[in-house]
Design a protein around this motif. Structure first.
Motif, PDB file in Angstrom:
ATOM      1  N   ARG A  29     -20.113  -0.228  16.556  1.00 40.90           N
ATOM      2  CA  ARG A  29     -20.823   0.303  17.731  1.00 40.90           C
ATOM      3  C   ARG A  29     -21.528  -0.815  18.505  1.00 40.90           C
ATOM      4  O   ARG A  29     -22.760  -0.838  18.608  1.00 40.90           O
ATOM      5  CB  ARG A  29     -21.866   1.328  17.275  1.00 40.90           C
ATOM      6  N   PRO A  30     -20.772  -1.782  19.050  1.00 37.16           N
ATOM      7  CA  PRO A  30     -21.419  -2.891  19.760  1.00 37.16           C
ATOM      8  C   PRO A  30     -22.221  -2.413  20.973  1.00 37.16           C
ATOM      9  O   PRO A  30     -23.168  -3.076  21.396  1.00 37.16           O
ATOM     10  CB  PRO A  30     -20.234  -3.772  20.206  1.00 37.16           C
ATOM     11  N   ALA A  79     -34.982  -1.898  18.563  1.00 40.35           N
ATOM     12  CA  ALA A  79     -33.824  -1.108  18.125  1.00 40.35           C
ATOM     13  C   ALA A  79     -33.192  -1.741  16.890  1.00 40.35           C
ATOM     14  O   ALA A  79     -32.663  -1.047  16.019  1.00 40.35           O
ATOM     15  CB  ALA A  79     -32.803  -1.014  19.251  1.00 40.35           C
ATOM     16  N   ALA A  80     -33.274  -3.084  16.809  1.00 39.79           N
ATOM     17  CA  ALA A  80     -32.656  -3.801  15.690  1.00 39.79           C
ATOM     18  C   ALA A  80     -33.618  -3.955  14.514  1.00 39.79           C
ATOM     19  O   ALA A  80     -33.324  -4.680  13.567  1.00 39.79           O
ATOM     20  CB  ALA A  80     -32.176  -5.173  16.154  1.00 39.79           C
ATOM     21  N   SER A 119     -34.250  -4.203  22.791  1.00 43.52           N
ATOM     22  CA  SER A 119     -33.207  -4.557  21.818  1.00 43.52           C
ATOM     23  C   SER A 119     -33.813  -4.929  20.474  1.00 43.52           C
ATOM     24  O   SER A 119     -33.299  -4.550  19.423  1.00 43.52           O
ATOM     25  CB  SER A 119     -32.391  -5.763  22.297  1.00 43.52           C
ATOM     26  N   LYS A 145     -24.426  -0.344  21.192  1.00 41.66           N
ATOM     27  CA  LYS A 145     -25.829  -0.049  20.878  1.00 41.66           C
ATOM     28  C   LYS A 145     -26.775  -1.125  21.399  1.00 41.66           C
ATOM     29  O   LYS A 145     -27.966  -0.895  21.540  1.00 41.66           O
ATOM     30  CB  LYS A 145     -26.003   0.088  19.351  1.00 41.66           C
ATOM     31  N   LEU A 146     -26.256  -2.313  21.639  1.00 41.95           N
ATOM     32  CA  LEU A 146     -27.105  -3.401  22.123  1.00 41.95           C
ATOM     33  C   LEU A 146     -26.892  -3.657  23.617  1.00 41.95           C
ATOM     34  O   LEU A 146     -27.270  -4.711  24.117  1.00 41.95           O
ATOM     35  CB  LEU A 146     -26.819  -4.686  21.333  1.00 41.95           C
TER      36      LEU A 146
END
Lengths: 484, 102
Positions: free
Chosen positions: A66-67, A194-195, A191, A69-70
């Protein structure tokens, strides 16, 4: 994107119709549009994968399911990437860092553009691409304002933190203060949380009141408002606090950063005495907006414009033409304005190169987004008194370790009045990065204002091994021999 | 949540690089700078004048703060180099040419 020499359908002549430099949003859109209009295109890019900094994404070996997502706007990138991969007319040349562009003579087949690129450290790792026209889509890099302790390990750029996260899925620390000015701070912080990082504060130097003056511009860009709201909602959910009119005025630590001091700023960005607060952290992500990367065009004498924040960009006409015949530009090289604008300008530039009329949609997007970019640049322009937080001991030039004391002495005692004279007297800006990190700060400390004026002359836009310069140009990179 | 979970990454097995003689895991596709960050290492050179520690700053090859010696070759930008199995990274002191006879 055929890179194999035996790829069927690749052009056979030695000269492309168009060379696009940079495979970010502007370059991808331009290459895609140009190929759709029948042009044979070389897409040269320093990166190993297309996308530039905005669409930077994990290496395939990391197996990211799911790239997106960033990212924002990932579907637009996925579509462009797929179309380019399928196009027989575009040769994607990754890992090609263009270090010089020799202008061609439009209309004279014997005198095409010659784009010189380095591909690695070896003597033979050079390539020269020939094309009838060139399109500069090299994007931008970050602007930085120094503060005491900004050279400590753990203090990284906001864009750098995002880049390392997007491509390699790593964080510089667990508790990261995000500081500086501009919308990139919200995107980076969003970001990072989220990470899994904790962001104790986003420290933004402006008050955001500058946006209030541009209400019509804001309502004309609902997409931008929605993007900001999405970031804001995520940050709120993670309890991230936005401190406006504030700056990190010192980073603490010996071998790595352990805390920062944050102070309130007045309207001119002067720290308010007594307002300091300490925040513990193990990393800091800093940035003060972006600066267009225009060395190749500047070296050819292309005309420039200075934006409301002092950043110098390429001057283009309504069809994205620079003042150099045969050289077009799109995206951040014409002034920093975001990915949507870059995509639209890439399309407009490619249509102009192909001699086709403009699409109305792209013209409208460009008008709205350029207005938004101007509002944004004015709102986040560094205040004149930010130098108030730079102590005499603060290294301004990171490469050559030149403290503010030496720069101030060059101005006050030796009479230097501009960044170039300061550079000659102190070596500030003479190191590896060639002033990309310290240039705007040195210009301010020299009394020359922000990044105003002509950009520095750089005959080589990036480091090139001497062996490659010594190597005579024997082979010109061909678009592919074709199956004959 | 960590970055790998966020994007649903399923990398192949980690390979090993050596940092100042110490084994450090690197996921396939990561740069050398990223592998060191993931291991909590933020500095891999010292400056020429002050001997100060430095590591990655801009992350995109522009600032040259992330220089180190890789497989005996000094002044390599770790933020640009993919980590290959067996790579040897050595903290670079000063200009990095201490081992060269000039």
């Amino acid at each position: 994107m055929p890179t194999s020499k035996s790829e069927p359908g690749a052009g056979r002549a030695g000269v492309y119709d168009l060379a696009v430099i940079g495979a970010g949003p502007a370059g991808l859109a331009a290459a895609d549009t140009a190929a759709a209009l029948g042009l044979r295109v070389a897409l040269l890019d320093a990166g190993s994968r297309p996308g530039g900094q905005y669409y930077r994404h994990p290496a395939p070996e990391l197996g990211a399911a799911r790239p997106e997502k960033l990212h924002h706007g990932w579907t637009a990138f996925a579509r462009l990437r797929a179309r380019l991969a399928a196009s027989p007319l575009v040769d994607h040349l990754p890992g090609h860092h263009v270090w010089a562009a020799e202008a061609g003579v439009p209309g004279d087949e014997r005198r095409p553009w010659r784009l010189h690129a380095t591909r690695g450290p070896g003597a033979g790792d050079r390539a020269t691409v020939l094309a009838r026209a060139a399109l500069l889509a090299t994007g931008a890099y970050e602007r930085h304002l120094p503060f005491p302790g900004w050279t400590l390990p753990g203090v990284v750029t906001a864009g750098g933190a995002q880049a390392m996260l997007k491509s390699s899925l790593v964080l510089p620390g667990r508790r990261i203060v995000v500081a500086g000015s501009g919308p990139l701070l919200l995107a980076a912080a969003s970001s990072l949380v989220a990470a899994g990082a904790e962001v104790p504060a986003i420290v933004e130097a402006t008050s955001y009141l500058g946006y209030a003056r541009g209400l019509p511009v804001l309502t004309g860009n609902p997409g931008k408002l929605a993007e900001g709201t999405a970031h804001g909602a995520r940050l709120l959910r993670h309890g991230v606090r936005l401190r406006r009119s504030s700056a990190v005025v010192e980073a603490h630590g010996t071998d790595r950063v352990t805390a920062v001091t944050v102070a309130r700023l007045d309207a001119r960005w002067k720290p308010v005495p007594g307002s300091e607060r300490r925040i513990a952290c193990d990393a800091v992500a800093i940035g003060h907006g972006l600066v267009p990367q225009i060395e190749l065009a500047a070296e050819l004498g292309a005309e420039t414009v200075t934006g409301p924040d002092g950043a110098v960009a390429l001057k283009v006409d309504a069809r994205q033409r620079t003042s150099v015949p045969g050289l077009w530009a799109a995206g951040e090289t014409c002034g920093v304005g975001g990915a949507d604008l870059a995509l639209a300008e890439g399309v407009l530039a490619a249509r102009a190169v192909a001699g086709r009329p403009d699409g109305g949609r792209e013209v409208a997007v460009r008008r709205r987004r350029r207005a938004f970019a101007a509002l944004m640049a004015a709102a986040h322009a560094p205040g004149p008194d930010w130098t108030g937080w730079v102590t005499d001991d603060t290294d301004v030039c990171r490469c050559e370790e030149v403290p503010a004391r030496e720069i101030r002495a060059a101005v006050a005692e030796l009479g230097a009045g501009d960044a170039r004279t300061v550079k000659l007297l102190t070596r500030a800006g003479m190191g590896w990065c060639q002033g990309r990190m310290c240039g705007p700060a040195v210009a301010c400390l020299s009394g020359g204002g922000g990044a105003a004026g002509r950009p520095d002359s750089r005959p080589l836009s990036c480091p090139v091994p001497l062996a490659q310069l010594a190597e005579p140009v024997r082979s010109v990179e061909q678009p592919g021999p074709g199956p004959d | 949540m960590d970055p790998l979970d966020l994007v649903g990454a399923e990398p192949g097995p980690a390979r090993t690089i050596l940092f100042d003689g110490r084994p450090v895991p690197a996921l396939p596709g990561q740069t050398l700078a990223a592998a060191l960050w993931a291991d909590g290492v933020l500095a891999w050179r010292t400056t020429r004048n002050g001997g100060r520690p430095r590591g990655a700053f801009c992350g995109i090859g522009q600032c040259f703060d992330c220089l180190a010696t890789v497989n005996g070759r000094p002044n390599q930008r770790l933020c640009l180099l993919p980590a290959e199995p067996g790579d040897t990274v050595t903290t670079q002191e000063g200009h990095g040419h201490a081992d060269l006879e000039v």
